[in-house]
Motif scaffolding. Structure first.
Motif, PDB file in Angstrom:
ATOM      1  N   ASN A  57       0.828  -1.199   0.000  1.00 38.97           N
ATOM      2  CA  ASN A  57       0.000   0.000   0.000  1.00 38.97           C
ATOM      3  C   ASN A  57       0.868   1.257   0.000  1.00 38.97           C
ATOM      4  N   ARG A  58       1.878   1.270   0.852  1.00 38.02           N
ATOM      5  CA  ARG A  58       2.788   2.425   0.921  1.00 38.02           C
ATOM      6  C   ARG A  58       3.548   2.602  -0.392  1.00 38.02           C
ATOM      7  N   MET A  59       3.976   1.505  -0.969  1.00 41.84           N
ATOM      8  CA  MET A  59       4.703   1.584  -2.247  1.00 41.84           C
ATOM      9  C   MET A  59       3.786   2.141  -3.332  1.00 41.84           C
ATOM     10  N   GLY A  60       2.507   1.725  -3.298  1.00 41.39           N
ATOM     11  CA  GLY A  60       1.551   2.260  -4.266  1.00 41.39           C
ATOM     12  C   GLY A  60       1.411   3.762  -4.141  1.00 41.39           C
ATOM     13  N   HIS A  65       2.912   9.252  -6.155  1.00 46.08           N
ATOM     14  CA  HIS A  65       3.507  10.577  -5.976  1.00 46.08           C
ATOM     15  C   HIS A  65       4.725  10.782  -6.873  1.00 46.08           C
ATOM     16  N   LEU A  66       5.445   9.705  -7.153  1.00 48.14           N
ATOM     17  CA  LEU A  66       6.621   9.818  -8.024  1.00 48.14           C
ATOM     18  C   LEU A  66       6.275   9.650  -9.499  1.00 48.14           C
ATOM     19  N   ASN A  67       5.000   9.419  -9.768  1.00 47.10           N
ATOM     20  CA  ASN A  67       4.518   9.237 -11.138  1.00 47.10           C
ATOM     21  C   ASN A  67       5.188   8.030 -11.809  1.00 47.10           C
ATOM     22  N   ILE A  68       5.305   6.936 -11.045  1.00 51.17           N
ATOM     23  CA  ILE A  68       5.880   5.682 -11.539  1.00 51.17           C
ATOM     24  C   ILE A  68       4.768   4.641 -11.543  1.00 51.17           C
ATOM     25  N   LYS A  72       0.535  -3.343 -10.569  1.00 47.58           N
ATOM     26  CA  LYS A  72      -0.885  -3.440 -10.934  1.00 47.58           C
ATOM     27  C   LYS A  72      -1.188  -2.586 -12.159  1.00 47.58           C
ATOM     28  N   ASP A  73      -0.601  -1.385 -12.223  1.00 45.89           N
ATOM     29  CA  ASP A  73      -0.796  -0.512 -13.379  1.00 45.89           C
ATOM     30  C   ASP A  73      -0.281  -1.171 -14.658  1.00 45.89           C
ATOM     31  N   VAL A  74       0.902  -1.776 -14.571  1.00 42.00           N
ATOM     32  CA  VAL A  74       1.493  -2.428 -15.742  1.00 42.00           C
ATOM     33  C   VAL A  74       0.629  -3.609 -16.185  1.00 42.00           C
TER      34      VAL A  74
END
Length: 108
Positions: A57-60, A65-68, A72-74
């Motif tokens: 969750n924190r990494m998400g 915020h870093l626009n990476i 899951k997005d990939v």
């Protein structure tokens, strides 16, 4: 005679190794069969799963915020690409069919 002795020595070593392996496996099974160990492992597993979910969750949030893109997005993009490819294939088939109909009308 010497070769026969080596074969016998090898067989004896193999048998001894097999017995030691069985004893070690039985000892490990006995140690794992204690109820307290299983309960502790179960509790630790639950905390581990919770901690991993928090980290994900924190990494998400960090990735957002870093626009990476996240994993899951990939994955979602991959699914969308497959859907687009299927639709393009259908449109291509329709265009080919229309071209054939036009050719038939010209030659008709």
């Amino acid at each position: 005679m010497e070769n026969n002795e080596q074969v016998e020595l090898y067989k004896a070593m193999k048998l001894a190794g097999f017995k030691v392996e069985q004893e070690i496996n039985n000892w490990i099974k006995d140690q794992l069969n204690h109820k307290k160990i299983m309960e502790g492992t179960n509790i630790a597993g639950k905390y581990y799963v919770h901690a991993m979910k928090c980290v994900q969750n924190r990494m998400g949030h960090l990735f957002t915020h870093l626009n990476i893109p996240s994993k899951k997005d990939v994955t979602n993009i991959g699914k969308l690409v497959l859907q687009v490819e299927e639709k393009v294939d259908k449109v291509e088939d329709q265009v080919i069919s229309l071209q054939q109909q036009v050719e038939n009308l010209k030659n008709g």
